[in-house]
Design an enzyme around this catalytic site. Structure first.
Site, PDB file in Angstrom:
ATOM      1  N   HIS A 266       0.900  37.747 -21.111  1.00  0.00           N
ATOM      2  CA  HIS A 266       0.126  38.968 -20.868  1.00  0.00           C
ATOM      3  C   HIS A 266       0.879  40.037 -20.086  1.00  0.00           C
ATOM      4  O   HIS A 266       0.369  41.134 -19.880  1.00  0.00           O
ATOM      5  CB  HIS A 266      -1.233  38.648 -20.229  1.00  0.00           C
ATOM      6  CG  HIS A 266      -1.195  38.236 -18.796  1.00  0.00           C
ATOM      7  ND1 HIS A 266      -1.651  39.042 -17.785  1.00  0.00           N
ATOM      8  CD2 HIS A 266      -0.777  37.106 -18.204  1.00  0.00           C
ATOM      9  CE1 HIS A 266      -1.523  38.415 -16.628  1.00  0.00           C
ATOM     10  NE2 HIS A 266      -0.994  37.226 -16.858  1.00  0.00           N
TER      11      HIS A 266
ATOM     12  N   CYS B 235      -7.458  40.826   0.638  1.00  0.00           N
ATOM     13  CA  CYS B 235      -8.483  41.153   1.626  1.00  0.00           C
ATOM     14  C   CYS B 235      -9.050  39.850   2.169  1.00  0.00           C
ATOM     15  O   CYS B 235      -9.669  39.093   1.448  1.00  0.00           O
ATOM     16  CB  CYS B 235      -9.573  41.967   0.968  1.00  0.00           C
ATOM     17  SG  CYS B 235     -10.665  42.726   2.154  1.00  0.00           S
TER      18      CYS B 235
HETATM   19  N1  PLP Z   1       4.933  34.509 -11.702  1.00  0.00           N
HETATM   20  C1  PLP Z   1       5.031  35.827 -11.509  1.00  0.00           C
HETATM   21  C2  PLP Z   1       6.306  36.397 -10.958  1.00  0.00           C
HETATM   22  C3  PLP Z   1       3.952  36.660 -11.792  1.00  0.00           C
HETATM   23  O1  PLP Z   1       4.043  37.981 -11.572  1.00  0.00           O
HETATM   24  C4  PLP Z   1       2.764  36.084 -12.311  1.00  0.00           C
HETATM   25  C5  PLP Z   1       1.576  36.924 -12.573  1.00  0.00           C
HETATM   26  O2  PLP Z   1       1.351  37.929 -11.924  1.00  0.00           O
HETATM   27  C6  PLP Z   1       2.718  34.707 -12.511  1.00  0.00           C
HETATM   28  C7  PLP Z   1       3.827  33.942 -12.198  1.00  0.00           C
HETATM   29  C8  PLP Z   1       1.493  34.034 -13.045  1.00  0.00           C
HETATM   30  O3  PLP Z   1       1.382  34.227 -14.441  1.00  0.00           O
HETATM   31  P1  PLP Z   1      -0.043  34.061 -15.152  1.00  0.00           P
HETATM   32  O4  PLP Z   1      -0.860  35.249 -14.771  1.00  0.00           O
HETATM   33  O5  PLP Z   1       0.301  34.042 -16.618  1.00  0.00           O
HETATM   34  O6  PLP Z   1      -0.623  32.775 -14.696  1.00  0.00           O
END
Ligand code: PLP
Length: 385
Positions: free
Chosen positions: A200, A325
């Site tokens: 995503h 928060c």
């Molecule tokens: N690792 C990093 C660096 C991320 O930015 C994110 C999501 O923001 C994730 C892992 C987690 O991924 P997911 O939202 O697909 O669980």
């Protein structure tokens, strides 16, 4: 009022071609990939095509891609699966700026009796690989170091880290969720054992991710069930989401090859210049040389990020902060804390993250909104003291 979406590190819009690719798998193509009949085999074929597309984005072999429910699960599987395969080792090395999927898991592992070294970064969010070299020992089961930080976009020296780990025989896990699709990645060439991806963040669906499991990886599954995903991640595959992930990976590879991100970086820089040029109490946080092309994190001294985000949202601009928060007070993120950013700047830190879809017109409008919002909030806080 139109929305100017500048929160693409949180999630991205599903691309129309991704949606179109997924649609049949929500309708007539509903087979289970493990079934031998034709409906099942059609689904199997779709999953394997997606595996090739995701593998191609990081130069990997399709068989090295294990689909998961997202980046969080892939991060957890990488670390917990490696620990399960090396039960005598009790030490983990990671950085102080990982996403909570790694950071929070490592904190829990400390409570469970593991020894974890959280490598410090400098005030620009940079990691000195010599710190990793010093931290590894014979008891180290895994090192987990992100490719690019989700809050600042700062790129970590994963190539050197991979060399250091390989020399010590320690498997390296790289969380590449924020780097994949934005930077050219060659996972096998990098020499990392494991790498996390998420659909995503690259205009694919939520709830789909992958763990690259390279030759250096030794992994035991953490779930028990069927034989899907090479026995590493049992459970019936989320076929529509995996198909969407494949289509998104293909689109990302095309955009990467087409040089789209240079234009995005120019817009990000325009945004930064526009804001910092008009707001004397704004400061860009993190290393401006080595960061993903779409991200900026701007600290507005003596303001609260939450107030800024709400006011921006009222004007149609979507942004975010790393703050959580808790009990009514905004805690600066562990990332900004680890960078040693002063509280009066960290509290007012706002992350703006662009996508390939962001336009110059949107950026110019966003600059106007941001500047007027923070100036208004600053004058209010000056009045209220
Ligand atoms: N690792 C990093 C660096 C991320 O930015 C994110 C999501 O923001 C994730 C892992 C987690 O991924 P997911 O939202 O697909 O669980």
């Amino acid at each position: 009022m139109r929305t100017i979406y500048l929160d693409n590190n949180s999630t991205t819009r599903v691309a129309p071609e991704v949606f179109a690719a997924m649609e049949p798998y929500w309708r007539e193509q509903f087979g289970n990939p493990s079934s031998l009949h034709r409906a099942g085999q059609a689904a199997r074929h779709a999953v394997e095509t997606a595996r090739e597309q995701v593998a191609a984005l990081i130069g990997a072999r399709p068989r090295d891609i294990v689909f998961t429910s997202g980046g969080t699960e892939a991060d957890n599987l990488a670390i917990l699966g490696t620990l399960a395969a090396a039960p005598t080792k009790r030490h983990i090395v990671t950085t102080a700026v990982e996403h909570v999927a790694v950071h929070g898991l490592c904190e829990r592992l400390v409570r469970e009796g593991y020894r974890v070294t959280f490598l410090e970064v400098d005030p620009f969010g940079r990691l000195d690989p010599a710190r990793l070299e010093r931290a590894l020992d014979d008891d180290t089961a895994i090192a987990s170091i992100m490719y690019a930080n989700n809050e600042t976009g700062v790129i970590l020296p994963v190539e050197t880290c991979a060399e250091i780990c390989a020399a010590r025989g320690v498997p390296l896990h790289v969380d590449a969720v924020q780097a994949a699709g934005k930077l050219p990645i060659d996972a096998p060439g990098l020499g990392t054992a494991l790498m996390t991806l998420s659909a995503h963040k690259i205009h694919g669906p939520k709830g789909a991710g992958a763990l690259y499991v390279g030759r250096r990886a030794r992994l035991r599954s953490v779930h028990v069930g069927g034989h899907q995903e090479r026995d590493i991640r049992p459970g019936t595959e989320n076929v529509p989401a995996i198909v969407g992930f494949g289509a998104a990976a293909r689109l990302a590879a095309e955009r990467l090859a087409g040089g789209t991100w240079q234009g995005v970086a120019a817009l990000r820089d325009r945004l930064e210049r526009g804001v910092t040029g008009q707001v004397p109490f704004a400061r860009v946080i993190g290393d401006r040389e080595h960061r993903t092309p779409n991200t900026t994190n701007i600290g507005f001294e003596s303001l609260e990020a939450e107030a800024i985000l709400i006011a921006l949202s009222e004007q149609g601009v979507c942004a975010s902060s790393g703050s959580a928060c808790s009990s009514g007070s905004l805690e600066p993120s562990h990332v900004l804390k680890a960078m040693g950013i002063e509280e009066r700047i960290a509290h007012g830190a706002v992350r703006l993250s662009l996508s390939c879809e962001t336009t110059e017109e949107e950026i110019d409008e966003a600059v106007g909104v941001i500047v007027s919002v923070v100036k208004r909030l600053a004058s209010l806080s000056a009045v209220t003291g």
